[in-house]
Design a protein around this motif. Structure first.
Motif, PDB file in Angstrom:
ATOM      1  N   ASP A  96      27.569  -2.623  40.827  1.00 26.08           N
ATOM      2  CA  ASP A  96      28.945  -1.526  40.625  1.00 26.08           C
ATOM      3  C   ASP A  96      30.286  -2.302  40.351  1.00 26.08           C
ATOM      4  OD1 ASP A  96      30.494   0.443  40.687  1.00 26.08           O
ATOM      5  OD2 ASP A  96      30.260   1.012  42.788  1.00 26.08           O
ATOM      6  N   GLU A  97      30.525  -2.190  39.133  1.00 25.24           N
ATOM      7  CA  GLU A  97      31.830  -2.782  38.625  1.00 25.24           C
ATOM      8  C   GLU A  97      32.074  -4.340  38.891  1.00 25.24           C
ATOM      9  OE1 GLU A  97      33.792  -1.264  36.819  1.00 25.24           O
ATOM     10  OE2 GLU A  97      33.902   1.116  37.347  1.00 25.24           O
ATOM     11  N   GLU A 150      31.017  -2.500  44.602  1.00 22.89           N
ATOM     12  CA  GLU A 150      32.323  -2.597  44.068  1.00 22.89           C
ATOM     13  C   GLU A 150      33.251  -3.306  45.345  1.00 22.89           C
ATOM     14  OE1 GLU A 150      36.110  -0.057  42.563  1.00 22.89           O
ATOM     15  OE2 GLU A 150      34.209   1.140  42.874  1.00 22.89           O
ATOM     16  N   GLN A 156      33.230  -0.232  33.668  1.00 20.10           N
ATOM     17  CA  GLN A 156      34.321   0.247  32.835  1.00 20.10           C
ATOM     18  C   GLN A 156      34.645  -0.533  31.611  1.00 20.10           C
ATOM     19  OE1 GLN A 156      37.658   2.091  34.566  1.00 20.10           O
ATOM     20  NE2 GLN A 156      36.542   2.690  36.231  1.00 20.10           N
ATOM     21  N   LYS A 160      30.341   8.048  38.670  1.00 21.09           N
ATOM     22  CA  LYS A 160      29.574   6.900  38.805  1.00 21.09           C
ATOM     23  C   LYS A 160      29.212   6.259  40.152  1.00 21.09           C
ATOM     24  CE  LYS A 160      32.474   4.326  36.201  1.00 21.09           C
ATOM     25  NZ  LYS A 160      33.427   5.193  36.254  1.00 21.09           N
ATOM     26  N   THR A 161      30.235   5.937  41.097  1.00 23.37           N
ATOM     27  CA  THR A 161      30.023   5.356  42.246  1.00 23.37           C
ATOM     28  C   THR A 161      29.154   6.289  43.151  1.00 23.37           C
ATOM     29  OG1 THR A 161      31.742   3.695  41.947  1.00 23.37           O
ATOM     30  CG2 THR A 161      31.148   4.233  44.163  1.00 23.37           C
ATOM     31  N   LEU A 196      35.620  -5.964  37.776  1.00 23.43           N
ATOM     32  CA  LEU A 196      36.935  -5.490  38.421  1.00 23.43           C
ATOM     33  C   LEU A 196      37.839  -6.679  39.073  1.00 23.43           C
ATOM     34  CD1 LEU A 196      38.289  -2.706  38.717  1.00 23.43           C
ATOM     35  CD2 LEU A 196      37.376  -2.874  41.080  1.00 23.43           C
ATOM     36  N   GLN A 248      30.646  11.999  32.563  1.00 22.96           N
ATOM     37  CA  GLN A 248      32.192  12.741  32.727  1.00 22.96           C
ATOM     38  C   GLN A 248      32.029  13.971  33.499  1.00 22.96           C
ATOM     39  OE1 GLN A 248      33.073  13.575  28.531  1.00 22.96           O
ATOM     40  NE2 GLN A 248      34.404  11.592  28.234  1.00 22.96           N
ATOM     41  N   PRO A 301      34.995   7.344  32.725  1.00 24.57           N
ATOM     42  CA  PRO A 301      36.358   6.968  33.193  1.00 24.57           C
ATOM     43  C   PRO A 301      36.412   7.127  34.857  1.00 24.57           C
ATOM     44  CG  PRO A 301      36.083   9.194  32.235  1.00 24.57           C
ATOM     45  CD  PRO A 301      34.675   8.575  31.925  1.00 24.57           C
ATOM     46  N   ASN A 302      37.277   6.717  35.272  1.00 25.77           N
ATOM     47  CA  ASN A 302      37.579   7.053  36.921  1.00 25.77           C
ATOM     48  C   ASN A 302      37.281   8.338  37.171  1.00 25.77           C
ATOM     49  OD1 ASN A 302      38.183   4.433  37.450  1.00 25.77           O
ATOM     50  ND2 ASN A 302      40.263   4.587  37.058  1.00 25.77           N
ATOM     51  N   GLY A 303      36.689   8.575  38.332  1.00 28.24           N
ATOM     52  CA  GLY A 303      36.341  10.109  38.651  1.00 28.24           C
ATOM     53  C   GLY A 303      35.237  10.652  38.064  1.00 28.24           C
TER      54      GLY A 303
END
Length: 233
Positions: free
Chosen positions: A159-160, A83, A192, A40-41, A163, A208, A35-37
């Motif tokens: 990265d993503e 990203e 994601q 990962k980045t 998106l 996570q 999830p966001n946060g």
């Protein structure tokens, strides 16, 4: 090929990654989802030398690279497709691609790699003289991917890539990732869209709270169970 051993990193006094240990095998596509946060980045930035580690090691083919500055990562054979594309908007498509081979060691192969990029992404050939800022989102993502491949990296970090893109474009991009994997390219993918990511991957990590909480082969990954863990149900 790429090993992260007990990596901790963050931003100033704020730690984001907590004792992260991952292994990415040569010639395979490893996907990192979460999830966001989840961190990962931040993890990718640590690999690329954009963030210093507060603990741990990062090794590429057994050699430590965690003290290598970002501008030297191309020398180590590592390229990142960030990203949000981050193309040079006021430069042409072809000028953007040439920037991907700016490092002296790659300049001799520019013409050959331009042709390879145009063969892989025919729309970029059509728009080679066009300003990158005038491209659609999907075309800009193709340009970012092609630019990353111009240095012929042995490790490609993405990265993503899906998106904000239309489903038809996402399908095309993931077909290209599949082809790159089949050609033996080692790829680390943060994404994601779990179904797409697992579908193209060899190995799956779930992050996570700045930690890797799941590691398993993609062939053994049950999407329903993965989503349960993803949302921490």
């Amino acid at each position: 090929m790429l090993e992260l051993l007990n990596v901790c990193a963050g931003y100033g006094a704020i730690n984001v990654l907590w004792d992260v240990s991952l292994t990415m095998a040569r010639g395979q596509l490893t996907t990192i989802i979460g999830p966001n946060g989840a961190g990962k980045t931040t993890l990718l930035r640590a690999i690329m030398g954009l963030l210093p580690l507060t603990n741990g090691e990062i090794r590429l083919d057994g050699q430590r690279i965690d003290s290598t500055p970002a501008w030297r990562m191309s020398d180590a054979g590592v390229a990142m497709i960030p990203e949000g594309r981050m193309v040079f908007r006021d430069m042409s498509v072809e000028e953007n691609l040439i920037m991907g081979a700016f490092n002296r060691a790659h300049r001799a192969h520019v013409k050959q790699r331009l042709e390879s990029s145009y063969d892989m992404f025919p729309r970029l050939r059509e728009r080679r003289r066009q300003l990158a800022g005038s491209l659609s989102g999907g075309e800009a993502q193709m340009l970012a991917m092609a630019r990353g491949l111009m240095s012929d990296p042995r490790l490609l970090i993405v990265d993503e890539p899906s998106l904000g893109l239309a489903p038809v474009v996402v399908t095309e991009l993931f077909e290209i990732l599949k082809r790159l994997k089949q050609d033996g390219r080692t790829i680390v993918l943060v994404e994601q869209n779990t179904e797409r990511a697992v579908g193209v991957a060899d190995h799956v990590y779930l992050m996570q709270g700045g930690k890797a909480v799941l590691s398993q082969p993609a062939s053994e990954t049950d999407l329903a169970q993965l989503h349960e863990a993803y949302f921490a149900r």
